[in-house]
Design an enzyme around this catalytic site. Structure first.
Site, PDB file in Angstrom:
ATOM      1  N   ASP A  65       2.825  -9.279  70.299  1.00 22.12           N
ATOM      2  CA  ASP A  65       3.605  -8.102  69.895  1.00 22.12           C
ATOM      3  C   ASP A  65       2.877  -7.274  68.821  1.00 22.12           C
ATOM      4  OD1 ASP A  65       5.825  -6.453  70.000  1.00 22.12           O
ATOM      5  OD2 ASP A  65       7.267  -8.071  69.773  1.00 22.12           O
ATOM      6  N   GLU A 116       2.116  -3.702  72.843  1.00 20.85           N
ATOM      7  CA  GLU A 116       2.127  -2.731  71.723  1.00 20.85           C
ATOM      8  C   GLU A 116       2.817  -1.426  72.126  1.00 20.85           C
ATOM      9  OE1 GLU A 116       0.222  -0.135  73.269  1.00 20.85           O
ATOM     10  OE2 GLU A 116      -0.534   0.281  71.254  1.00 20.85           O
ATOM     11  N   TRP A 117       3.657  -1.543  73.165  1.00 17.63           N
ATOM     12  CA  TRP A 117       4.640  -0.506  73.534  1.00 17.63           C
ATOM     13  C   TRP A 117       4.017   0.792  74.028  1.00 17.63           C
ATOM     14  CZ3 TRP A 117       5.685  -1.483  67.836  1.00 17.63           C
ATOM     15  CH2 TRP A 117       6.171  -2.784  67.647  1.00 17.63           C
ATOM     16  N   GLY A 118       2.733   0.758  74.362  1.00 15.06           N
ATOM     17  CA  GLY A 118       2.100   1.975  74.866  1.00 15.06           C
ATOM     18  C   GLY A 118       1.691   2.941  73.767  1.00 15.06           C
ATOM     19  N   ASN A 134      -0.800   3.054  71.680  1.00 15.04           N
ATOM     20  CA  ASN A 134      -2.232   3.383  71.580  1.00 15.04           C
ATOM     21  C   ASN A 134      -2.912   3.385  72.944  1.00 15.04           C
ATOM     22  OD1 ASN A 134      -2.737   3.295  68.441  1.00 15.04           O
ATOM     23  ND2 ASN A 134      -1.419   1.546  68.945  1.00 15.04           N
ATOM     24  N   ASP A 141      11.122  -0.907  74.035  1.00 18.46           N
ATOM     25  CA  ASP A 141      11.954  -1.929  74.686  1.00 18.46           C
ATOM     26  C   ASP A 141      12.952  -1.353  75.688  1.00 18.46           C
ATOM     27  OD1 ASP A 141      10.586  -3.561  73.023  1.00 18.46           O
ATOM     28  OD2 ASP A 141      12.333  -4.370  71.983  1.00 18.46           O
TER      29      ASP A 141
HETATM   30  C1  GLA Z   1       9.622  -6.330  70.315  1.00 14.92           C
HETATM   31  C2  GLA Z   1       9.219  -6.488  71.773  1.00 14.92           C
HETATM   32  C3  GLA Z   1      10.364  -7.153  72.532  1.00 14.92           C
HETATM   33  C4  GLA Z   1      10.674  -8.499  71.914  1.00 14.92           C
HETATM   34  C5  GLA Z   1      11.016  -8.326  70.446  1.00 14.92           C
HETATM   35  C6  GLA Z   1      11.128  -9.659  69.728  1.00 14.92           C
HETATM   36  O1  GLA Z   1      10.659  -5.428  70.164  1.00 14.92           O
HETATM   37  O2  GLA Z   1       8.890  -5.267  72.339  1.00 14.92           O
HETATM   38  O3  GLA Z   1      10.034  -7.306  73.897  1.00 14.92           O
HETATM   39  O4  GLA Z   1       9.581  -9.358  72.073  1.00 14.92           O
HETATM   40  O5  GLA Z   1      10.007  -7.582  69.765  1.00 14.92           O
HETATM   41  O6  GLA Z   1      11.420  -9.514  68.377  1.00 14.92           O
END
Ligand code: GLA
Length: 407
Positions: free
Chosen positions: A153, A186-188, A190, A208
Site C-alpha cells: 500500500d 498506490e491508487w494510480g 503516480n 478504493d
Molecule cells: C488502502 C487500500 C485498501 C485497503 C486499506 C487498508 O485504502 O487502498 O485497499 O488495503 O488501505 O487500510
C-alpha cells in the site's frame, strides 16, 4: 602475466553480469492470467484473525470457488503486531496466536495460497508498522512464513518516490527467493501502469472501491468510488495490461449487499476488463445468487482468456454501453451494460458493425463473417450474428455474450 589477464577478464565479466541482477525485478510468470482469490478488507476491514481466515479458506473450497479458480487468500491491513528489537515484524499475538507459518501451512494444505499486506511508508493505512526501512527484512520474513502474494500500500509515504519505493520492495522480494505475486497499491497516483510492469504483477489504477453501483463517497481528504466510477477511470489504460502485468480496478464488492443485478454487472465488467478477480465478501455466508455470480465459469473464462487483452468500450448510446473483449481463436466477448435505472429495449444489428481493435490488431467484420452467440449468464445458445440481437435489458444490469466464428 597470463594469470593476470585471466583475472582481469574475470573481473570484467563479473562487472558486466552484476547489473543483470538488478534488472531481475520480479518473479516472471506468476500471473500469466489475472490473479483470482479473496481479500479481507472490503468486508472485514481491520477485524481479521486466524480463525476467520481459516474458515474463509474452508468456505472457498466448500463453495466451489477454489474449483472455479480462486486460489489466493489474502489478509489485508491490521494483521500486524510489533517489530522486535532487531526490527523483525510479528503478527498480532492475540489475533494470530499460531503464527503466520502455521496459517500458511493450513492454507497450503487446502491447495490454496496465502497473501499478506504491507505498506511502502512508515505506517500502513490502518496505522500498523509499515515496511519503510525494513523492506529486505520483511521480504525475508514473508518468504520464511510461506507467503505467496504481497499487496503493498501507499499510506504514510510523505516525499517518497513511488517508482523507487516499489522497486526496493520488488528487489527485496526477488532477493528473498520465494516466488511472491507483487500487487502494487498506490491508487494510480503516480501512473504505475507506466513503470509497474517490470516490478509487479498488478497495480491499482484508482482509489478504493465502495459498495455501491454508482456513487462517490467523499471522506474529506480522499474519496472512494462506486463500480461505474471505477469503470470510467479505466479509460485509456488497456494498452498497459497483459499477461503477468494487469491493471487492478480494486477488489470486488460482489456479495456485500448490492442487488443481484448490480453484482452481476460489476462482476461482468471486471471480467471484461481482464481484472484480477479478488472477492471481498464473507464467503462463509453467501446467497445462492452470489455463489452463482462468483463461480460462473463461462464469465470467468472471459477474464482468464489466455490472450490477456483488456476489453474496451465500443459504443455508448444513452444509458447503454457496448463493451468488447477479443478472445483466443478469434472469439469475442460482448457485454451490453445498462447504466440507467430503467429497463431498456436493445436491438443490435451486427451486420452494421465492424469491431476493430487497433491495440490487438483484431477485426470482427460481422457482415462478412458469421458468429455463433452464447448467452453467458443464461448459459445457452442465442442464435448467430446473422440476425440482430434484440432483448430487454434491466436497469443496472448486463447482457453478456460470447461470439465464436461459425465453421
Ligand atoms: C488502502 C487500500 C485498501 C485497503 C486499506 C487498508 O485504502 O487502498 O485497499 O488495503 O488501505 O487500510
Amino acid at each position: 602475466m597470463k594469470k593476470l589477464t585471466i583475472n582481469y577478464l574475470l573481473i570484467i565479466t563479473i562487472a558486466f553480469l552484476l547489473p543483470l541482477k538488478s534488472f531481475t525485478q520480479k518473479f516472471k510468470g506468476l500471473a500469466l492470467k489475472p490473479p483470482m482469490g479473496w481479500n479481507s478488507w472490503n468486508h472485514f476491514a481491520c477485524d481479521v484473525n486466524e480463525k476467520t481466515i481459516r474458515e474463509i479458506a474452508d468456505a472457498i473450497v466448500s463453495s466451489g470457488m477454489k474449483d472455479a479458480g480462486y486460489i489466493y487468500v489474502n489478509i489485508d491491513d491490521c494483521w500486524h503486531g510489533q517489530r522486535d528489537s532487531l526490527g523483525f515484524i510479528h503478527p498480532d499475538p492475540e489475533r494470530f496466536p499460531s503464527g503466520m507459518k502455521a496459517l500458511a501451512d493450513y492454507i497450503h494444505s487446502k491447495g490454496l495460497k496465502l497473501g499478506i499486506y504491507s505498506d511502502a511508508g512508515w505506517k500502513t493505512c490502518g496505522g500498523r508498522p509499515g515496511s519503510r526501512g525494513h523492506e529486505y527484512q520483511d521480504a525475508l520474513t514473508y518468504a520464511s512464513w510461506g507467503i505467496d502474494y504481497l499487496k503493498y500500500d501507499w499510506c504514510y509515504t510523505d516525499e517518497l518516490n513511488a517508482h523507487g519505493a516499489y522497486l526496493t520492495m520488488g528487489h527485496a522480494l526477488v532477493d528473498a527467493g520465494r516466488p511472491i505475486v507483487f500487487s502494487l497499491c498506490e491508487w494510480g497516483n503516480n501512473k504505475p501502469w507506466e513503470w509497474g510492469k517490470e516490478i509487479g504483477h498488478l497495480w491499482r489504477t484508482t482509489g478504493d472501491i465502495y459498495n455501491c453501483f454508482d456513487c462517490v463517497i467523499d471522506h474529506g481528504t480522499w474519496k472512494s468510488w462506486g463500480v461505474m466510477q471505477i469503470l470510467d477511470m479505466q479509460e485509456g489504460l488497456r494498452v498497459h495490461a497483459g499477461p503477468d502485468h494487469w491493471n487492478d480496478p480494486d477488489m470486488m464488492e460482489v456479495g456485500n449487499g448490492m442487488p443481484v443485478n448490480e453484482d452481476r454487472a460489476h462482476f461482468s465488467m471486471w471480467c471484461m476488463l481482464a481484472a484480477p478477480l479478488i472477492a471481498g465478501n464473507d464467503v462463509r455466508k453467501m446467497t445462492k445468487e452470489t455463489v452463482e455470480i462468483l463461480t460462473n465459469r463461462e464469465v470467468i473464462a472471459v477474464d482468464q482468456d489466455s490472450l490477456g487483452i483488456q476489453g474496451f468500450k465500443y459504443q455508448a448510446i444513452d444509458s447503454i454501453e457496448v463493451w468488447v473483449k477479443p478472445l483466443i481463436n478469434n472469439q469475442l466477448a460482448v457485454c451490453f451494460l445498462n447504466r440507467g435505472k430503467a429497463a431498456r429495449e436493445i436491438s443490435f444489428d451486427w451486420s452494421r458493425h465492424v469491431v476493430k481493435d487497433d491495440f490487438s490488431g483484431m477485426i470482427y467484420n460481422f457482415s462478412q463473417k458469421e458468429y455463433n452467440i452464447r448467452n453467458l449468464w443464461l448459459k445457452k445458445e442465442a442464435g448467430t450474428t446473422r440476425n440482430p440481437l434484440k432483448s430487454t435489458l434491466g436497469g443496472h444490469d448486463v447482457l453478456m455474450v460470447k461470439l465464436t466464428p461459425v465453421k
